[in-house]
Motif scaffolding. Structure first.
Motif, short mmCIF file in Angstrom:
data_model
loop_
_atom_site.label_atom_id
_atom_site.label_comp_id
_atom_site.label_asym_id
_atom_site.label_seq_id
_atom_site.Cartn_x
_atom_site.Cartn_y
_atom_site.Cartn_z
N ARG A 460 0.80 -1.21 0.00
CA ARG A 460 0.00 0.00 0.00
C ARG A 460 0.84 1.27 0.00
NH1 ARG A 460 -2.84 1.00 4.44
NH2 ARG A 460 -4.24 2.39 3.30
N THR A 461 2.09 1.19 0.40
CA THR A 461 2.93 2.38 0.55
C THR A 461 4.19 2.24 -0.28
OG1 THR A 461 2.09 2.82 2.77
CG2 THR A 461 4.19 3.85 2.18
N ALA A 462 4.57 3.32 -0.95
CA ALA A 462 5.82 3.38 -1.71
C ALA A 462 6.65 4.54 -1.15
CB ALA A 462 5.54 3.60 -3.19
N LEU A 463 7.97 4.34 -1.09
CA LEU A 463 8.83 5.39 -0.56
C LEU A 463 10.19 5.35 -1.23
CD1 LEU A 463 10.43 4.52 2.84
CD2 LEU A 463 9.14 2.83 1.55
N ARG A 464 10.89 6.48 -1.14
CA ARG A 464 12.30 6.57 -1.49
C ARG A 464 13.07 6.66 -0.18
NH1 ARG A 464 11.70 11.27 -4.27
NH2 ARG A 464 13.70 12.03 -3.55
N PRO A 465 13.71 5.59 0.26
CA PRO A 465 14.34 5.60 1.59
C PRO A 465 15.42 6.66 1.73
CG PRO A 465 14.18 3.37 0.70
CD PRO A 465 13.83 4.28 -0.40
N HIS A 466 16.14 6.94 0.63
CA HIS A 466 17.22 7.92 0.70
C HIS A 466 16.83 9.14 -0.14
CE1 HIS A 466 19.90 5.15 2.80
NE2 HIS A 466 19.44 4.21 1.98
N ARG A 491 -2.06 9.40 -1.22
CA ARG A 491 -1.81 10.51 -0.30
C ARG A 491 -0.30 10.69 -0.14
NH1 ARG A 491 -3.45 8.64 4.88
NH2 ARG A 491 -1.30 7.95 5.07
N ILE A 492 0.15 11.91 -0.21
CA ILE A 492 1.56 12.19 0.01
C ILE A 492 1.83 12.13 1.50
CG2 ILE A 492 3.42 13.86 -0.33
CD1 ILE A 492 1.87 14.99 -2.67
N ASP A 493 2.66 11.18 1.92
CA ASP A 493 2.95 10.99 3.34
C ASP A 493 4.14 11.80 3.83
OD1 ASP A 493 0.90 9.15 3.32
OD2 ASP A 493 2.23 7.44 2.96
N ARG A 553 3.35 22.20 -5.85
CA ARG A 553 3.01 23.01 -4.67
C ARG A 553 2.31 22.20 -3.59
NH1 ARG A 553 0.53 28.32 -7.87
NH2 ARG A 553 2.45 28.87 -8.98
N LEU A 554 2.11 20.92 -3.80
CA LEU A 554 1.40 20.10 -2.82
C LEU A 554 2.27 19.88 -1.58
CD1 LEU A 554 -0.33 17.43 -5.09
CD2 LEU A 554 -1.22 19.62 -4.28
N LYS A 555 1.62 19.61 -0.47
CA LYS A 555 2.29 19.37 0.80
C LYS A 555 1.94 17.96 1.29
CE LYS A 555 3.73 23.61 0.78
NZ LYS A 555 5.17 23.90 0.46
N ALA A 556 2.62 17.54 2.34
CA ALA A 556 2.32 16.25 2.96
C ALA A 556 0.87 16.25 3.44
CB ALA A 556 3.27 15.98 4.11
N GLY A 557 0.14 15.19 3.12
CA GLY A 557 -1.27 15.09 3.45
C GLY A 557 -2.18 15.35 2.28
N ASP A 558 -1.68 16.04 1.23
CA ASP A 558 -2.48 16.25 0.02
C ASP A 558 -2.63 14.94 -0.74
OD1 ASP A 558 -2.89 18.93 0.49
OD2 ASP A 558 -1.12 19.58 -0.62
N ALA A 600 8.89 14.64 -3.30
CA ALA A 600 7.99 13.57 -2.84
C ALA A 600 8.80 12.36 -2.40
CB ALA A 600 7.01 13.18 -3.94
N ALA A 601 8.67 11.97 -1.13
CA ALA A 601 9.47 10.87 -0.59
C ALA A 601 8.65 9.63 -0.28
CB ALA A 601 10.20 11.33 0.67
N GLN A 602 7.35 9.77 -0.01
CA GLN A 602 6.54 8.61 0.35
C GLN A 602 5.07 8.90 0.03
OE1 GLN A 602 7.38 6.59 4.11
NE2 GLN A 602 5.20 6.40 4.52
N ALA A 603 4.37 7.87 -0.45
CA ALA A 603 2.95 8.00 -0.77
C ALA A 603 2.24 6.70 -0.46
CB ALA A 603 2.76 8.38 -2.24
#
Length: 1472
Positions: A460-466, A491-493, A553-558, A600-603
């Motif tokens: 369910r979640t994808a991320l760039r660890p570094h 959702r941008i986490d 321009r999006l932020k975390a939570g958008d 964007a680091a995690q969604a």
């Protein structure tokens, strides 16, 4: 594991023997590399004792420096450190050593595994890295306590740990040497179990690769450090040590780099170290590009063994056994065999892209771009071929990629993420390539993801660890295709603030299980639609510029989402708000894509779709709310026009942007089938206007526009709209066409001359007249009698690729609809005299420049309208513009000022690198006026300055000046508002912002430094007159634009030229310094009537084909945008190329003059426009006649240094050419060019000087000479000086300017030149007549022995002539003597059209010793005949048609019986 300095065994210490730059401390537990800034190697350390099974020898990185590339390397070796001769680095260890370097594994210095584990070069200070030999004899790497999996197998039992303090790594400390905790062991076992499951899924093709990579015999049965996954180790593909002269190999011959990339563009060929096996992938990654050259990487195969090959400068120079992909085409042995092999072009690839090739078992050769098979490039490839890469042009550095197995990549990503996931302690099911059977309908992320991405939380979640180390390689896809109307939302986490750019979302047709993921999804060139920023891209090309909310321009939570509707339209959501349709005709079964790019680091995928609002039924419009901070929408503004493109269109057309934009897909392979039509019929007086947004220079022809009475539902869309034969009126070029037939030519505008940014409008007036508008100006009535209901039609044909409906579309004042105004506004000429200011080509993304840089128009939105002056302003120079258009739906107004930001330093793409508005421009110092406020870098400096810019309207002028006292002054309608800012820097550009209401401006100022020489008429007393002008009669034009004949101007090349051109010698000499094109030149001054402009060909490069071309253009070159070749000039251009004449790229004349491709070095080419406006070409001073008529005044000569021609120089001692036929104006090529009876003086045989003699480059003359050599005739029979030998092939005689007929002897008599033959001179007598005698090869020697023609002959050769029998019984001709005659006589003729007949000159076959091709040859003699020794008679071959237009058939044969009446002039040879 205990404290850092509490050893658990004696092996925690380092061995006292180490590399020569190592210093040990802390009881031999800490190692430091001395001189870390000056030296990068000699930092090798080993463990004091051998490792025990399962012990992890772990070190901590204490210090790093940034001076070098590369970092720590770690591994094991079977070599005892007590007796070891330490190499400079760990990769130099042999005799049983396994080293992890970067993300590669090496055994004894050779790569055995690519793309393994963590990249050690990316580790930071404080990170821990360890090495372990398992109880199964496997090598494992541990990073920060997590196992990266097996790196090799079959390790011997006694091994020492190795650590290399290499490059950036300067100090480490041993922290432990003990077995890992049980939990980590269980984690590794889970990974191994997953790997075993994944191995079962490998396809058959990969099994073939593995089976063919078995270790060669001779290893004694010992496994050489096997790899996890079953790959072999000793036979990996590497680059061969023998390579191009500029190539530097590194990384154990896996990386190749071209030295001096900014100075040299070729000599960068590298080949594989062994032949490719069947079905074996040879793949490389582009590591580095430079932006200096044209052309880029080329890749292919060759049968040549690199050990025996003399490497060429470029692989396309190799003429045997080689198949290369170059650009988007395929070259076989250096010649193009497939022009459009695939949609990708290698010249457009970026750093990080992958290119591969494979020779299938069937012999078919396939190329792969970023893992995507491009299809069969060659059907039959030889069995033994080597891979070859040419680091040409932009391509500087590449690395061989060994890991092509996507299952390997999947296992690696899983292993890394199990080590790095915050949920590492939680039990999770093993990931697989298929969705979970317990929830087959649930949308999850697919486990195959980008190199720097990872999937956690059960998919369910994808991320760039570094995320703070890398900004890309974060592409993730959905685990299954989207269903119709199914919303995919994330959702941008988490976000980081280090990078520019942010999340991107879209869909793709590519299955993630088989896709080799690119670094960013916008690099994928097929089947992909992505929303990036506030635009939409399709296959890497922007199709919508101002689409919706800006994702950056999006932020975390958008949240962001995407959906494909049942009708094939694609929609995006931002925070649950539908942004409107982004694309149409999207195929079904597309996968959702998220690119965790930049910030964007995690969604996380959102499952609660029930809370989303339903899609609006009317989805043609996006949200109407203004984004924060934007100019307010004005109440009561005019309603937006409802004109759109209809959803029905041609097969190659695509409608986007809610029906406002139309484009032609596959624009470089398709030029038609892209007709679009308005969604409703036009009302009376309603303007339908579009703006051209994109063009390509591949095709001829361009956009066509018009109207039709056919409803879209009833229209069967043809290839082009001019194919319709009823109820259709179209403008094509300058022609008005009705029902496919031309009804009027030379209408007021030419659609083929329009460029990007031009606007085209159609309107039906109330009286039924059709009007066209170009850039808002009525071009007059095109045709009358139109029916009341017509639809607007646009044909995206040829060069025109994309258009959008403008905001100007809608009702117009009907008083204008019947106007007969025909004044053209395109192109827009400079509004001021002299040299006008220009706007720079780098500008905001919503701006288009018109009028060759004199006008700027904002075509969308309210911002992104920044423009710069074309050059820096000098002191007291005023830069002023006039406001042309405003849009009252916005508030805010123009901003103007000065900036130290140099526009040439901005990125090439106008869509990035500039802030939306001028007050936000902070990269360099900027002084500007906003309203009535003066700001410096956005900071308020002064209020209430002068008149507020917010009050400006159409017609007002505003300007800026930097004065000598370093102050900035603003001018409004010419009035100085006083100093606005002080201490302004000296090197500044004027800068404007078309913001809010202001949508269009045009320049009304000119430069203080005018080029007066280019605008004033040359003086008659100018020193530039040549010596011969005093004797010339001036030619005056009656009623012309020039009051008198002008003295010739000293010509020089303009500083503005093609990008591969370098000028020297006071701009008189031009040289092409790279590639084969981009060599266009134009003169700085106009060409006066009757002035001869000449250039000398200085240097030719036989490596290329074709050569220079030249001509004239009828407009100023100062604003010319130079294309790659002259044939792309399509506006008021006349071009001489090869032996043809072109006007605006269309051929208007063939067989004119000599073939310019055959002109040798030293040839002098000239151009002249006579008093009748006719263009002439001069070759070595000889006029070739009229090439074109109606040349405008003024005109400017241009030269295209193309192909072989690399350098020319302007001839400065020009003599004005006169229009007469006097021999004074011709350059005699030899004695035959004398039209006078007694015109030949001392020299009996005079030829052109060696520098203009084309012999040295004429292949036909060389072939004839080789045939002559086969005849073994003594050299003494011929003149020793080869310059007297003349070739009369078409190119050579035209280069000399030969006439067809001349007179010779006393009394003079006509004779024809032997066109098509080649002459080898013996001797000549000037007062005798000239004639020709055809003979056989067998008679040559006897005739040459007597130096005259003899009646009768005996052949010394066995000749088998081609059968030719004359009607009078000539079945076996001998020396032209008639059979049956008792009195021997010799037949001659004044033309070889008669004597060269096969009855007199039989053909003989021979094989060319150079090319080994078979040819047929004929021979004859050119002879001098004593006047009075022969009789003139009729032809005896029985021909009824005239053989030569100059000679009657009744006088074409000369017969002589006198001994000594003939003298051999030269041997003639003709070869077919």
């Amino acid at each position: 594991m205990g404290s850092d300095f509490a050893p658990s065994s004696g092996s925690i210490k380092l061995h006292p023997r180490s590399g020569k730059l190592i210093g040990l401390s802390n009881s031999n537990r800490t190692a430091r590399r001395n001189q870390p800034v000056q030296e990068f190697n000699h930092g090798l350390v080993l463990s004091k004792e051998p490792l025990r099974d399962r012990d992890v020898f772990t070190v901590r990185i204490d210090k790093k420096v940034n001076s070098w590339s590369g970092s720590i390397e770690i591994g094991v070796t079977a070599l005892d450190p007590a007796a070891l001769d330490f190499p400079s680095s760990a990769t130099g260890l042999k005799g049983g050593s396994w080293i992890v370097s970067g993300c590669s594994v090496l055994r004894d210095g050779r790569s055995v595994l690519e793309e393994y584990g963590r990249d050690l070069d990316q580790l930071a200070e404080g990170d821990r890295v360890g090495i372990q030999r398992s109880s199964h004899g496997e090598l494992h790497l541990w990073v920060n306590g997590q196992d990266c999996g097996a790196a090799a197998s079959g390790l011997p039992p006694k091994l020492w740990a190795v650590v290399d303090l290499y490059g950036k790594c300067t100090q480490v400390t041993v922290v432990s040497c003990e077995p890992p905790p049980p939990s980590a062991e269980r984690e590794r076992e889970t990974i191994e179990q997953d790997e075993e499951e994944d191995e079962e899924d490998e396809d058959e093709e990969e099994e073939v690769v593995v089976n063919t990579n078995n270790s060669p015999a001779g290893n004694g049965g010992a496994a050489p450090g096997g790899l996890a996954g079953g790959m072999t180790t000793n036979d990996a593909l590497l680059f061969h040590e023998k390579c191009g002269t500029l190539i530097k190999l590194s990384n154990n011959n896996k990386t190749a780099e071209r030295r001096r990339p900014l100075d040299e563009f070729n000599n960068g060929v590298v080949m594989t170290n062994r032949p490719l096996r069947h079905n074996e992938m040879f793949e490389i990654r582009i590591d580095k590009l430079v932006d200096k050259w044209s052309g880029s990487i080329e890749i292919g195969v060759t049968t040549h063994n690199p050990n025996n090959l003399d490497y060429p400068a470029t692989m396309t120079n190799l003429r045997s056994g080689t198949i290369m992909m170059s650009g988007c085409g395929i070259l076989t042995n250096g010649k193009g065999t497939r022009r459009e092999y695939c949609e990708f072009s290698l010249d457009e690839l970026q750093e990080g892209d992958h290119i591969g090739l494979m020779r299938k078992a069937s012999g078919a050769l396939h190329f792969y771009i970023n893992g995507i098979d491009q299809g069969v490039a060659a059907a039959q490839t030889p069995g033994v071929v080597y891979g070859v890469v040419d680091l040409y042009g932009m391509a500087v550095k590449v690395t061989i990629v060994h890991n092509h197995n996507h299952s390997d990549r999947l296992r690696r990503n899983n292993a890394i993420m199990r080590a790095l996931s915050p949920d590492v302690g939680r039990p999770r099911p093993a990931l697989s390539l298929t969705p979970d059977t317990d929830g087959p309908d649930r949308l999850l992320f697919h486990p195959n993801c980008g190199q720097k991405a990872a999937i956690i939380s059960e998919g369910r979640t994808a991320l760039r660890p570094h995320a703070t180390d890398d900004f890309n390689h974060g592409v993730v896809l959905s685990s299954r295709p989207l269903r119709s109307n199914e919303v995919f939302q994330v959702r941008i986490d988490k976000m980081v603030d280090k990078w520019a750019g942010s999340i991107e979302i879209g869909v793709t047709t590519h299955n993630p299980a088989y896709l080799q993921l690119p670094s960013t999804m916008t690099n994928l060139r097929s089947g992909t639609w992505m929303m990036t920023g506030n635009g939409v891209m399709h296959n890497g090309t922007t199709i919508l510029d101002e689409y919706g909310h800006n994702l950056d321009r999006l932020k975390a939570g958008d949240t962001v989402g995407v959906v494909r509707k049942e009708d094939g339209s694609l929609h995006f959501f931002v925070n649950g708000v539908a942004q409107g349709p982004a694309a149409w005709n999207v195929p079904p079964s597309v996968y959702a894509v998220v690119d965790l790019y930049g910030q964007a680091a995690q969604a996380t995928i959102m499952d609660d779709m029930v809370d989303l609002p339903p899609l609006p039924e009317d989805s043609s419009e996006g949200p109407t709310a203004m984004s924060p901070g934007s100019p307010c929408s004005v109440v009561g503004a005019a309603t937006t026009s409802d004109l759109r493109f209809h959803q029905l269109h041609g097969t190659n057309a695509v409608i986007t942007n809610g029906g406002r934009t139309a484009l032609r897909q596959n624009c470089r392979s398709e030029f038609n089938d892209a007709i679009v039509i308005s969604n409703r019929c036009l009302r009376d007086g309603e303007l339908f206007e579009i703006v051209i947004q994109k063009m390509v220079d591949r095709w001829s022809g361009s956009i066509e526009a018009g109207v039709t009475a056919i409803r879209p539902e009833e229209l069967e869309f043809p290839n082009t709209m001019t194919d319709i034969d009823y109820d259709t009126w179209m403008l094509s070029g300058t022609a008005i066409m009705q029902d496919g037939n031309t009804m009027r030519n030379n209408y007021g505008c030419d659609l083929d001359s329009l460029t990007t940014g031009s606007r085209i409008g159609m309107m039906r007036s109330a009286t039924g007249d059709l009007h066209y508008y170009i850039n808002g100006v009525d071009q007059g009535v095109a045709c009358s009698g139109l029916p009341p209901e017509v639809f607007a039609v646009i044909d995206l044909y040829g060069q025109c690729v994309q258009v959008s409906i403008t905001s100007s579309s809608g009702p117009l004042d009907n008083s204008l609809c019947t106007s007969n105004v025909t004044e053209k506004s395109f192109p827009i000429h400079s509004p001021v005299a002299g040299v006008a200011h220009r706007l720079h080509c780098k500008h905001g993304k919503n701006v288009v420049l018109l009028g060759e840089g004199c006008q700027a128009v904002r075509v969308g939105g309210y911002a992104h309208g920044i423009v710069f002056s074309g050059k820096e302003l000098i002191a007291d120079e005023l830069f002023e513009v006039r406001i042309d258009e405003i849009d009252e739906q916005w508030c805010g107004s123009l901003h103007i000022g000065l900036t130290t930001l140099a526009p040439p330093e901005l990125p090439s793409c106008p869509l990035s690198g500039l802030s939306p508005s001028l007050p936000q421009l902070r990269t360099k110092v900027t002084w500007l006026l906003c309203g009535s406020e003066v700001r410096r870098n956005g900071v308020l400096q002064r209020q209430n300055y002068g008149c507020s810019l917010d009050r400006l309207t159409v017609g007002n002028r505003v300007g800026v000046k930097r004065c000598n006292d370093d102050t900035m002054h603003i001018f409004i309608d010419g009035e100085d508002m006083g100093p606005a800012a002080t201490a302004v820097a000296k090197n500044v550009y004027a800068v404007l912002d078309l913001y809010g209401r202001i949508t269009a401006v045009s320049i009304v100022s000119s430069s203080l430094m005018e080029d007066t020489e280019s605008v004033k008429a040359p003086s008659l007393s100018s020193d530039s007159c040549s010596e011969g002008e005093e004797d010339s009669t001036p030619v005056r034009e009656v009623g012309g634009s020039e009051p008198c004949a002008l003295a010739p101007t000293v010509m020089a090349f303009l500083e503005n030229h093609g990008k591969n051109i370098q000028l020297s010698n006071q701009n008189l000499t031009a040289a092409r310094v790279s590639s084969y094109n981009q060599g266009l030149l134009v003169t700085a001054h106009r060409l006066a009537r009757q002035q001869l402009f000449q250039v000398t060909i200085d240097r030719l490069n036989p490596s290329w084909t074709s050569s220079l071309s030249l001509g004239v253009i009828g407009h100023s070159p100062y604003r010319l945008n130079f294309p790659s070749t002259a044939c792309c000039l399509k506006r008021s251009a006349w071009l001489l190329q090869r032996d043809s004449v072109f006007h605006n790229s269309l051929k208007i004349c063939e067989n004119y003059g000599p073939n310019l491709d055959t002109c040798p070095e030293g040839t002098v080419l000239g151009l002249l426009v006579d008093a009748n406006s006719c263009l002439h070409l001069f070759v070595n001073g000889m006029d070739q006649g009229v090439a074109a008529q109606d040349i405008p005044s003024p005109c400017y000569p241009f030269i295209d240094l193309y192909g072989q021609c690399e350098q020319v120089t302007i001839v400065t001692n020009n003599v004005p050419a006169v229009g007469g036929e006097s021999g004074e104006t011709r350059c005699q090529g030899d004695m035959e060019k004398a039209d006078m009876v007694d015109g030949i003086k001392e020299s009996v045989c005079w030829t052109p000087p060696p520098e203009v003699n084309p012999n040295k480059t004429c292949e036909y003359q060389a072939l004839c000479s080789r045939f002559k050599d086969l005849l073994t005739l003594p050299d003494g029979y011929f003149n020793e000086d080869a310059k007297y030998n003349l070739c009369y092939c078409e190119s050579c005689h035209k280069l000399r300017g030969d006439e067809a007929y001349y007179k010779r002897g006393e009394p003079p008599r006509d004779y024809a030149l032997p066109f098509g033959w080649c002459r080898f001179v013996s001797n000549a007598l000037k007062k005798w007549h000239i004639a020709y005698h055809g003979t056989s090869v067998g008679a040559l020697r006897r005739t040459l022995d007597h130096s005259q023609l003899l009646p009768g002959t005996s052949s010394i050769f066995s000749v088998s002539p081609v059968k030719a029998e004359g009607p009078n019984g000539y079945s076996e001709p001998e020396e032209n003597s008639a059979p049956g005659r008792e009195v021997p006589r010799v037949r001659l003729s004044p033309t070889m059209r008669y004597s060269g007949s096969e009855i007199f000159a039989p053909k003989v076959q021979f094989r060319d010793p150079r090319s080994h091709r078979c040819h047929q040859a004929q021979v004859g003699f050119q002879v001098c005949v004593r006047p009075g020794s022969y009789k003139v008679g009729p032809q005896t071959l029985g021909h009824s048609e005239p053989l030569d237009p100059r000679f009657s058939n009744s006088e074409i044969e000369w017969i002589t019986k006198e001994q000594g009446g003939t003298l051999l002039y030269g041997l003639l040879v003709r070869v077919e």
